[in-house]
Design an enzyme around this catalytic site. Structure first.
Site, mmCIF file in Angstrom:
data_model
loop_
_atom_site.group_PDB
_atom_site.id
_atom_site.type_symbol
_atom_site.label_atom_id
_atom_site.label_comp_id
_atom_site.label_asym_id
_atom_site.label_seq_id
_atom_site.Cartn_x
_atom_site.Cartn_y
_atom_site.Cartn_z
ATOM 1 N N CYS A 2 -38.557 7.354 -68.267
ATOM 2 C CA CYS A 2 -37.359 6.522 -68.126
ATOM 3 C C CYS A 2 -37.172 6.017 -66.695
ATOM 4 C CB CYS A 2 -36.115 7.322 -68.492
ATOM 5 S SG CYS A 2 -36.150 7.987 -70.136
ATOM 6 N N TRP A 88 -37.881 6.057 -72.276
ATOM 7 C CA TRP A 88 -39.068 6.683 -72.867
ATOM 8 C C TRP A 88 -38.517 7.742 -73.806
ATOM 9 C CZ3 TRP A 88 -41.842 11.459 -72.663
ATOM 10 C CH2 TRP A 88 -43.199 11.375 -72.959
ATOM 11 N N LYS A 576 -59.520 10.201 -67.657
ATOM 12 C CA LYS A 576 -59.331 8.755 -67.464
ATOM 13 C C LYS A 576 -59.670 8.012 -68.759
ATOM 14 C CE LYS A 576 -57.447 8.660 -64.670
ATOM 15 N NZ LYS A 576 -56.952 9.770 -64.071
ATOM 16 N N GLU A 579 -57.053 8.648 -71.486
ATOM 17 C CA GLU A 579 -55.747 8.067 -71.182
ATOM 18 C C GLU A 579 -55.658 6.592 -71.534
ATOM 19 O OE1 GLU A 579 -53.615 10.068 -67.338
ATOM 20 O OE2 GLU A 579 -55.550 9.172 -66.958
ATOM 21 N N HIS A 595 -73.775 27.042 -75.068
ATOM 22 C CA HIS A 595 -72.872 27.962 -75.773
ATOM 23 C C HIS A 595 -72.001 27.223 -76.785
ATOM 24 C CE1 HIS A 595 -74.245 31.081 -73.123
ATOM 25 N NE2 HIS A 595 -73.849 30.411 -72.063
HETATM 26 C C1 G6P Z 1 -48.744 12.199 -65.931
HETATM 27 C C2 G6P Z 1 -49.567 11.012 -65.491
HETATM 28 C C3 G6P Z 1 -50.892 11.503 -64.914
HETATM 29 C C4 G6P Z 1 -50.637 12.484 -63.785
HETATM 30 C C5 G6P Z 1 -49.754 13.649 -64.238
HETATM 31 C C6 G6P Z 1 -49.294 14.496 -63.056
HETATM 32 O O1 G6P Z 1 -49.345 12.815 -67.013
HETATM 33 O O2 G6P Z 1 -49.816 10.154 -66.578
HETATM 34 O O3 G6P Z 1 -51.613 10.397 -64.410
HETATM 35 O O4 G6P Z 1 -51.848 12.973 -63.309
HETATM 36 O O5 G6P Z 1 -48.581 13.150 -64.868
HETATM 37 O O6 G6P Z 1 -48.460 13.702 -62.259
HETATM 38 P P1 G6P Z 1 -48.152 13.939 -60.740
HETATM 39 O O7 G6P Z 1 -47.227 12.820 -60.359
HETATM 40 O O8 G6P Z 1 -47.490 15.290 -60.643
HETATM 41 O O9 G6P Z 1 -49.437 13.915 -60.004
#
Ligand code: G6P
Length: 702
Positions: A2, A88, A576, A579, A595
């Site tokens: 959000c 969101w 990546k 996502e 394994h």
């Molecule tokens: C979300 C984002 C990621 C990020 C993670 C941690 O899941 O989509 O790209 O790595 O949060 O976020 P931060 O801001 O704590 O690095």
């Protein structure tokens, strides 16, 4: 996740069209955080009238809706307050009804935008329904709007000002919030308040402010008496009903105080504009003067002034909030010539890694100075253990650097996913150092883990990109990675900058060790070249695009193998790809291949092996052999001229060659082909690269 944007103009004439476009542009700047619907509230044509517009989908949809309403955009407002939001979904599906702003009643007496989750909303809703309020949405937020009206009506005869009313409402809320409140009873005013969810206020005035700080206003005895429910550990519904909402304000003449910062020399009110946002990126184009709210601050904006109130005074609490100057530039948050923010951010890495090192590494004397850690270096060196805590990509940067930090500091390192660390209530001691790595500095799980470690007396260190974020403010010390704003949801430049910041931390912690000097110098020399080597890797872009087009784009699944330093690279590459291309991908420790994972290998499954030269190279070669023996046809990321399998029959193996660097820095270079691969997989599959489905940039809910 959000996003909040609010705009207040005082004695600065703006027509409705201008106000709407300020709101819509503000929301667009927050789009990168991820959202599913949006909305806004502005004043209507008549006094006591508020228009609310809400739409599902992108801000463009809201814009279309607004344009279709035939609003009188030429109507001029000398003073006006407006609030807007990108949502969101957490409680209730994305729909116009569930989108914010939420209202207290059909005449919109109070309208609210909210980030976070009100955990006691069911109790509040039940109470309010018993008082006759009719709820129209499935959200937790709606109860705040209704609560405002309920408290207002109960205390109507007392002539509360807006901040007094807000205090009475806020003591009833449990959970997390970043909140803006607008009301027909307080025209031109806004309440902005936060608890566990970021909020900042940009200030724009023609004349220079008298002070670069705002005093925090604490309650006098009279007001303290009002907020008795706040002292109850868990106000129950009954307590809320008996002690809270109904608790009268002991007869007082409530008054507006005057803010020193906004007081004009001649006593004439000063024209002013305020931009309230959950994120600096929507404010920077209007003003660089910003004030970051702290948890439980209640900002009251009215008559061109900004006041910060708190429900009660606590020992050791700062009595001012400084008005800071943002260093962010507008062009940093624009796409420029790139098609997507993610692409721009991948290609920015030669500069962003330099910015991380700038002023910190002296390549001639081979010394590293981290100003934000210097006072604590000795304490960290003496700690019994370093616990690194993070989520997502930030977690991978911890895994990627754990070995070198352990090698240089000789302190045992534990790397933890914040949510699991909290789930286990893992023991933390006073002689632990807990390092929190976060791009946004606002991730809820990491924040909660930080609070958990602070409560247990450990030293806490933040490795954070966003200046002024909660993690950077609530840790004892830390390093800003200075990668610049990262907009693409898939983190790229923040990863490489976190990586380098953590390596620098290891270098700074070990500069008292003579036995480590040669190793340290080798790494510093490696860092000196890393930017130009990243540029070389980026030249693989066309080759990677072709590779993705010809053989990866229609695949369902992809494996990435790596070991040692490159296991983290495999995990980050797989993340990546998942996502943004929505393809199943898995980072596998090459040593674990036999394994179980080997059962998946055949001539069809795409496999990428991180096979750059380090001490584990022979073992990686053997994994490649095992894959080839099962008819697998891996793509190898290897060093220039260092093809891991050189037999003639294997000439058909595809390679992506990257320059060689020191073993512990190789992951910075190796991850870049994987970032590019995920980018092209998403683009060629027609996915929205910067705003992948279901994901948010900054995850501010647990
Ligand atoms: C979300 C984002 C990621 C990020 C993670 C941690 O899941 O989509 O790209 O790595 O949060 O976020 P931060 O801001 O704590 O690095």
């Amino acid at each position: 996740m959000c996003g909040i944007f609010g705009y207040v103009n005082y004695l600065v004439e703006k027509n409705r069209g201008e106000i709407l476009s300020t709101l819509l542009e503000g929301l667009k700047r927050l789009e990168y955080r991820g959202y599913d619907s949006s909305g806004l509230a502005i004043d209507g044509d008549k006094p006591n009238e508020v228009f609310i517009e809400k739409a599902v989908g992108k801000v463009k949809e809201l814009e279309k809706l607004v344009n279709s309403q035939n609003l009188d955009t030429s109507k001029v407002f000398e003073s006006h307050s407006a609030i807007a939001h990108t949502r969101w979904a957490t409680h209730g599906a994305p729909s116009p009804l569930n989108a914010h702003p939420h209202r207290s009643d059909p005449t919109h007496e109070f309208v609210i935008v909210h980030n976070g989750i009100v955990t006691n909303f069911r109790e509040l809703k039940a109470l309010l329904m018993s008082k006759g309020f009719v709820f129209e949405t499935e959200t937790d937020t709606e109860c705040i709007a209704k609560l405002c009206k309920y408290v207002y009506e109960l205390n109507k005869h007392r002539n509360l000002d807006f901040s007094q009313l807000a205090k009475l409402v806020l003591v009833e809320l449990q959970g997390a919030y970043g909140l803006l409140i607008k009301s027909v009873h307080y025209p031109g005013e806004v309440i902005a308040t936060r608890k566990g969810s970021p909020l900042l206020i940009g200030v724009k005035t023609d004349k220079k402010l008298k002070m670069d700080f705002v005093d925090v206003e604490f309650p006098d005895i009279t007001v303290e008496a009002v907020s008795t429910t706040d002292t109850l550990p868990n106000p129950s519904l009954l307590q809320v009903a008996n002690n809270g909402l109904l608790n009268p304000l002991m007869g007082s003449d409530l008054r507006h105080s005057q803010s020193r910062a906004f007081m004009s020399e001649d006593g004439v009110p000063m024209p002013a504009e305020f931009f309230i946002a959950s994120d600096a990126s929507s404010v920077v184009e209007h003003t660089k003067k910003v004030l970051f709210l702290e948890d439980d601050d209640i900002a009251h904006i009215y008559d061109g002034e900004l006041h910060i109130h708190r429900v009660r005074r606590q020992d050791g609490q700062s009595t001012t909030r400084s008005i800071q100057t943002l260093e962010m530039e507008l062009n940093e948050i624009m796409k420029g010539n790139y098609d997507h923010f993610m692409q721009k951010e991948i290609f920015e890495q030669p500069e962003s890694v330099i910015n991380t090192m700038r002023g910190r590494i002296d390549f001639d004397t081979k010394t590293v100075t981290l100003g934000g850690l210097s006072a604590y270096i000795q304490t960290i060196r003496r700690s019994r253990r370093i616990i690194m805590v993070a989520c997502g990509t930030s977690y991978h940067s911890c895994l990627a650097t754990r070995t070198i930090i352990e090698e240089l500091t000789e302190i045992p390192i534990v790397v933890e996913l914040a949510s699991d660390f909290l789930d286990r209530r893992s023991p933390v001691f006073r002689d632990d150092t807990c390092v929190f790595v976060s791009q946004s500095g606002e991730t809820a799980d990491s924040m909660l883990a930080l609070q958990y470690c602070n409560e247990r007396g450990a030293l806490t260190v933040g490795i954070v990109n966003t200046v002024g974020s909660s993690i950077s403010r609530q840790t004892h010390c830390g390093v800003h990675i200075n990668a610049g704003p990262e907009i693409g949801v898939a983190s790229t430049k923040a990863y490489t900058s976190q990586y380098i910041a953590l390596v620098m931390m290891a270098l700074a912690l070990s500069d008292d060790s003579i036995s480590k000097t040669a190793r340290r110098h080798e790494i510093i020399d490696g860092l000196a070249k890393i930017s130009s080597q990243i540029k070389t890797v980026l030249q693989l872009d066309d080759k990677i695009k072709q590779m993705v087009t010809s053989e990866l784009v229609s695949q369902k699944s992809l494996l990435l193998l790596g070991r040692g330093y490159q296991f983290a690279t495999a995990l980050e590459g797989a993340l990546k790809i998942k996502e943004i291309s929505y393809m199943h991908s898995e980072g596998v420790l090459a040593g674990e291949l036999k394994h179980g994972v080997l059962a998946l290998v055949d001539e069809d499954l795409p496999i990428i092996v991180l096979a750059t030269k380090d001490s584990l190279f022979p073992k990686v070669v053997s994994s490649v052999e095992q894959v080839i023996a099962r008819k697998g046809n891996p793509i190898l990321i290897c060093n220039e001229g260092e093809h891991p399998v050189s037999r003639p029959a294997d000439k058909s193996l595809r390679t992506l060659e990257v320059p060689a660097t020191v073993d512990c820095l190789q992951g910075v270079l190796n991850v870049i082909p994987l970032q590019l691969m995920s980018y092209w997989l998403a683009v060629l599959n027609g996915h929205n690269v910067d705003y992948p489905r279901n994901l948010a940039k900054s995850v501010t809910v647990e």
